[in-house]
Design an enzyme around this catalytic site. Structure first.
Site, mmCIF file in Angstrom:
data_model
loop_
_atom_site.group_PDB
_atom_site.id
_atom_site.type_symbol
_atom_site.label_atom_id
_atom_site.label_comp_id
_atom_site.label_asym_id
_atom_site.label_seq_id
_atom_site.Cartn_x
_atom_site.Cartn_y
_atom_site.Cartn_z
ATOM 1 N N ARG A 115 0.801 -1.221 0.000
ATOM 2 C CA ARG A 115 0.000 0.000 0.000
ATOM 3 C C ARG A 115 0.837 1.276 0.000
ATOM 4 N NH1 ARG A 115 -2.448 -1.026 6.064
ATOM 5 N NH2 ARG A 115 -0.504 -0.838 7.245
ATOM 6 N N ARG A 137 9.049 -8.623 7.946
ATOM 7 C CA ARG A 137 9.132 -9.343 9.224
ATOM 8 C C ARG A 137 9.575 -10.788 8.986
ATOM 9 N NH1 ARG A 137 8.255 -4.797 9.852
ATOM 10 N NH2 ARG A 137 6.844 -3.739 11.307
ATOM 11 N N GLU A 183 11.100 6.104 6.387
ATOM 12 C CA GLU A 183 9.650 6.233 6.309
ATOM 13 C C GLU A 183 9.333 7.599 5.704
ATOM 14 O OE1 GLU A 183 7.329 4.054 7.186
ATOM 15 O OE2 GLU A 183 8.328 2.590 8.482
#
Length: 431
Positions: free
Chosen positions: A169, A245, A379
């Site tokens: 996304r 992860r 980010e």
């Protein structure tokens, strides 16, 4: 070089999940977090952010909005109608005709095939100094391809590796690496001394879609999908592993850095590197390490505006290189802020202590196993006006800010620059 071909807008599907009527809200938390979480218990919503000690960003379906209002919690609206924001995001402002000098490419989001073609076009206009490469295939069989750049002395130098499109996304990440690649090509061909020296010293590896299946799924079916599209374990009806992860290092080091629930957005998988995407990427990392090593790795994500270094898997463990990474990040942050038309501010520090715990992350793995000298998660924008659904008119600003930050970081990679005084900044680039 102009390659004339009309590129259309983002693909959509009649089966695409509708977000019409959804609202995205920001709730300030702080010491009230336990109270707020208790009040939200039983409400259906999607949580967007990780840094919950400051605020919660939640997406509410229409059926839950009146229930939320009855709770009396303080909030601010990020998207009044998420469906309208997504529709606006998927419109292409004008036709792009495959001229890499035409920066209108960065005024819109694009379909997956168009992005792949863009990287092929970069290779076409830089044929003697680049190649398209593959780091394996996705679960659904898509090639995880990228572009490899080098300078006048040929390939084989220490590597700079960029990952984008890890979380499906997070659309803004792919334009960032496209812009950096485009600026390297044009700078090299225009005789920019810093860029020429850089490409003579390092090999660049750009991977625009670490998670191609997930990205395609966001464009055809569910805009806010995050993981890959691999089926869950036996007896589970849920799909997807969180590729960030799923790396080997720190995968099972601590509880709380990822989920063991296959339905969770940060599901870690059944075993380290059990996602085919991670397997192929890890093979590339080990190959680069064995050759000339990895100088810099950046894992691009959104949102929140952070520059994060290892470790993520343990918030009290600090790497020996932390002082160097933090100092460099402070310069990058300042350069981004000074170059930004919006004065964008990026917070920096080790991931676990600065933002949240992440086990099995690429940034930790490519430092600890891949031996990267610098390893960051960045980010991107914004800090909470739009979140994951960043309007197209924000793309150009974000990519330009990141180019300014990376260009400064390239100078910092030279130890002679890094040992300069604390006044280091934009002036380095003219040295």
């Amino acid at each position: 070089m102009v390659l004339v071909l009309v590129v259309g807008s983002v693909a959509t599907s009649a089966t695409q999940k509708s977000y019409d009527g959804y609202q995205v809200l920001r709730l300030p938390t702080g010491s009230q977090l336990p109270h707020i979480q208790k009040k939200l218990n039983g409400l259906i919503f999607d949580q967007w952010n990780h840094d919950v000690e400051r605020y919660l960003d939640i997406a509410l379906p229409p059926t839950e909005i009146s229930k939320f209002k009855s709770l009396g919690l303080k909030s601010r609206v990020m998207h009044h109608n998420l469906g309208d924001s997504i529709k606006a995001e998927q419109k292409t402002k004008r036709v792009w005709k495959r001229d890499i000098a035409d920066l209108s490419w960065f005024d819109s989001y694009h379909a997956y095939d168009a992005h792949i073609q863009y990287f092929k076009d970069l290779n076409i206009v830089f044929p003697n100094n680049s190649e398209v490469f593959s780091s394996g295939t996705s679960y659904e069989g898509r090639d995880i391809s990228g572009l490899h750049f080098w300078g006048s002395e040929g390939p084989g130098k220490p590597s700079i590796l960029y990952h984008a499109g890890v979380h499906a996304r997070e659309w803004i990440t792919t334009p960032v690496v496209e812009y950096i690649a485009q600026k390297l090509i044009t700078g090299y061909k225009d005789g920019d001394l810093l860029i020429q020296t850089l490409l003579d010293r390092y090999d660049f590896y750009f991977i625009p879609f670490v998670n191609p299946d997930g990205f395609v799924y966001t464009q055809t079916t569910e805009r806010l999908w995050r993981k890959n599209r691999q089926p869950g374990p036996k007896n589970s009806t849920c799909y997807g592993r969180d590729i960030n992860r799923n790396w080997e290092f720190g995968w099972d080091a601590n509880k709380g850095g990822a989920s063991t629930n296959p339905c969770s957005y940060d599901y870690k998988g059944e075993a380290p590197s059990d996602a085919p995407e991670t397997q192929g990427l890890d093979s590339l990392v080990r190959k680069l390490k064995a050759n000339s090593g990895i100088e810099l790795f950046v894992d691009w994500h959104s949102y929140g505006q952070y520059i994060l270094s290892p470790y993520g898997y343990n918030e009290t463990l600090y790497a020996p290189e932390l002082a160097k990474w933090t100092r460099a990040a402070s310069y990058i942050s300042r350069e981004i802020r000074d170059s930004s038309t919006a004065g964008a501010t990026y917070t920096f520090g080790p991931c676990g202590a600065t933002l949240y715990r992440t086990t099995g992350s690429a940034t930790d793995h490519i430092y600890a196993i891949g031996g990267a000298d610098f390893s960051y998660t960045i980010e991107l924008g914004d800090t909470g006006h739009y979140g994951f659904v960043l309007p197209p008119d924000q793309i150009r600003r974000v990519v330009e800010e990141q180019w300014a930050g990376q260009k400064l970081l390239f100078s910092l990679l030279d130890q002679a620059f890094f040992e300069m005084s604390d006044g280091l900044g934009s002036d380095v680039l003219s040295t």
